[in-house]
Enzyme design. Sequence first.
Site, PDB file in Angstrom:
ATOM      1  N   ASP A 176      -2.947  -7.017  12.637  1.00  0.00           N
ATOM      2  CA  ASP A 176      -2.168  -5.810  12.884  1.00  0.00           C
ATOM      3  C   ASP A 176      -1.980  -5.670  14.389  1.00  0.00           C
ATOM      4  O   ASP A 176      -2.635  -6.374  15.170  1.00  0.00           O
ATOM      5  CB  ASP A 176      -2.866  -4.583  12.311  1.00  0.00           C
ATOM      6  CG  ASP A 176      -1.889  -3.516  11.835  1.00  0.00           C
ATOM      7  OD1 ASP A 176      -0.721  -3.558  12.272  1.00  0.00           O
ATOM      8  OD2 ASP A 176      -2.291  -2.652  11.038  1.00  0.00           O
ATOM      9  N   LYS A 208       0.833  -1.194   0.000  1.00  0.00           N
ATOM     10  CA  LYS A 208       0.000   0.000   0.000  1.00  0.00           C
ATOM     11  C   LYS A 208       0.866   1.241   0.000  1.00  0.00           C
ATOM     12  O   LYS A 208       2.054   1.197   0.322  1.00  0.00           O
ATOM     13  CB  LYS A 208      -0.925   0.018   1.224  1.00  0.00           C
ATOM     14  CG  LYS A 208      -0.168   0.216   2.525  1.00  0.00           C
ATOM     15  CD  LYS A 208      -1.064   0.373   3.716  1.00  0.00           C
ATOM     16  CE  LYS A 208      -0.212   0.681   4.957  1.00  0.00           C
ATOM     17  NZ  LYS A 208      -0.996   0.811   6.170  1.00  0.00           N
TER      18      LYS A 208
END
Length: 345
Positions: free
Chosen positions: A243, A217
Site C-alpha cells: 500500500d 473489501k
Amino acid sequence: MEELDRLIRKDGINKMMALNEEEKEKIRIFAGSSSKDLAERIAKYLEVDLAPLEIKKFADGETFVKSGESVRGCSVFIIQSTSKPVNESIMELLIFIDALRRASAEEIIAVIPYYGYARQDRKASPREPITSKLVANLLTVAGATRVVTMDLHARQIQGFFDIPVDHMEALPILAKHFIKYGFSPEDTVVVSPDVGGVKRARGLAKWLHTPLAIIDKRRAKANESEVMNIIGNVKGKKAILIDDMIDTAGTICNAAAALIEKGAVEVYGCATHAVFSGPAIERLKNSTFNEVVVTDSIQLSENQMFDKLRILSTSKMFAETIKRIMTSEAISDLFEMPTEERKSE
C-alpha cells in the site's frame, strides 16, 4: 538498490553522487524538524553539510524559522515531510519557504517525502474540501519553485500544482528488499489490499515477476474495513501486501488475516509511508505479518519501533534526484523498470 546502482553506473555517475565544487557552492540543503535523520543521510551522499537554520516556538505557539547563512542566488532544498504533527510541519515549511524567498534564493525546492493531506484529493460528497489542492496552492504562493515528493496517495495531485513536481516511487527500493531475501516468482504473490491500489501492486509484481491478487473489501467508515473476497490464488504462497501508507493499520492487518485463512504460508506487509496513527503499532505487533517493511519517508520515534518492522532508506534516491535537478539531468529512470525488464513482460 541494485537496479538503481546499475542505472547510475550506466549514466557514468560513480562518485557516490557527489556534487562538484561549483555545485556545492550554489546548493543549500536544510533539514526541517520532521525529517532531520533523512536530511542528514541525503547530505552525506551528496558530500555536503546541512545548512544551519534556527527553528523556535513563541510562547503562544507561533513558529519562527530563519536560515543561519546567506542563500542569495542559491538553489535551496528543504527536506520536510508534512507528517505528525501535520499542521505544524506544514506551517514550518511554508514559513521557511517565505523566509528563503525574501532572502533572494534563486530556487526553492520543497522536498516532501510524505505529502500530508494527500487523501483529501476530491469531493466524495457535497461540501467537502479538497485539501491537497489547498496545500499545493499554499506551497506555491509561499514561494516554492519546485516540489519533490514520493508516492502520492493519488497521482493526479501533481496536477494541483502550477510549478514542476518530481514524483518519486519507492518500488525499486521495496523490490530490492524482497529480491535480496530470496522471494522467488514461483512461491510469491503480490497482493493489493483494495481495488484502488491495483496499479501499485501490479508495479511491484512486475519488478518481482510474480502473479497478482486483489482483495475486494467494503469500508463502513474511515479507517475501518471489512474483507469480502480475494481475487487470485494465494494458497501455499508468500504473500506481499503493498500500500502507499499504513495509517491505523486496520485495513492491512485484516487483509493479512484473510490471506492466512485462504492458505498463504507467510504474509509480508510493505508501504512507503509509516503514518502509524492510533492503534497501528499494537495491531501490527499482534498481526499475522512475518515482517512489515516501510521506508524512512516519515521519521519514526523509538516507541514506534517493533520487532517485525524493517525500515528501508530513501536517502540515496532523493540524493540522486537533488543532484540531477542541479545538473538538469533526467530523473525518471531512477524509479522506472529498466528497459530490458519492461520488454520481457
